[in-house]
Design a protein around this motif. Structure first.
Motif, short mmCIF file in Angstrom:
data_model
loop_
_atom_site.label_atom_id
_atom_site.label_comp_id
_atom_site.label_asym_id
_atom_site.label_seq_id
_atom_site.Cartn_x
_atom_site.Cartn_y
_atom_site.Cartn_z
N TYR A 11 -17.03 -30.07 56.98
CA TYR A 11 -17.66 -28.72 56.89
C TYR A 11 -19.06 -29.00 57.03
O TYR A 11 -19.93 -29.76 56.56
CB TYR A 11 -17.50 -28.04 55.62
N ASP A 71 -10.94 -23.71 52.20
CA ASP A 71 -10.64 -25.13 52.27
C ASP A 71 -9.31 -25.63 51.36
O ASP A 71 -8.63 -26.25 51.86
CB ASP A 71 -11.78 -26.08 51.79
N CYS A 90 -18.69 -32.21 53.07
CA CYS A 90 -19.74 -31.18 53.48
C CYS A 90 -20.80 -32.17 54.06
O CYS A 90 -21.58 -32.98 53.12
CB CYS A 90 -20.05 -30.44 52.52
#
Length: 166
Positions: free
Chosen positions: A106, A141, A165
């Protein structure tokens, strides 16, 4: 362990930039491949998004990932938006068959969930209405990870799933 990295994010959220930096900093050999539907439609900087090109390009990208998995490429990067689990599922099937751990990637950019900023930054001229719809339909998610884990469990596979991330 072989790993399949699957990006998730809106157009303009910096998914491709992040993947390019990860690859640039990590590898200088043939241990990785990046498969991107956007690059199949037209090479940068010529690419302009069109709904008509998406279906065929996605199917071709799926085939390229399958070929890379068959060749046991150590790191496969799948660079697309992957808004819903259903868009990840074909790649997950290859991860299970060819025993790849799955890493959902992400973008951690301040604008990753800001539709207007993503629209401004997206280089493919994806219409604002399309990005708004994608944002509205973006599966969490937690939901996607649970569905992936369910498939892994169903197939009694030992592969692992994680999210990062960057």
């Amino acid at each position: 362990m072989k790993t399949m990295y699957i990006t998730r994010g809106l157009p303009g959220s910096s998914k491709s930039t992040i993947i390019n930096k990860l690859v640039e900093n990590e590898y200088n050999d043939d241990s990785y491949v990046t498969c991107s539907t956007d690059r199949l439609i037209s090479p940068p900087p010529l690419y302009l998004w069109s709904k008509e090109n998406q279906g065929l390009a996605h199917q071709l990208n799926i085939r390229l990932v399958e070929e890379a998995a068959k060749r046991s490429i150590e790191h496969i990067y799948v660079d697309n938006t992957h808004i819903r689990y259903s868009e990840i599922k074909p790649y997950l099937e290859f991860a299970i068959i060819y025993e790849y751990d799955v890493c959902l990637v992400y973008p951690n950019t301040p604008w990753a969930n800001n539709v207007d900023e993503c629209f401004r930054r997206n280089t493919h001229k994806v219409p604002l209405e399309t990005i708004q719809r994608m944002h509205k339909n973006f599966e969490t998610d937690e939901s996607v990870t649970a569905k992936i884990q369910s498939q892994i469990d169903f197939h009694q596979s030992s592969i692992k799933v994680r999210s990062i991330c960057v």
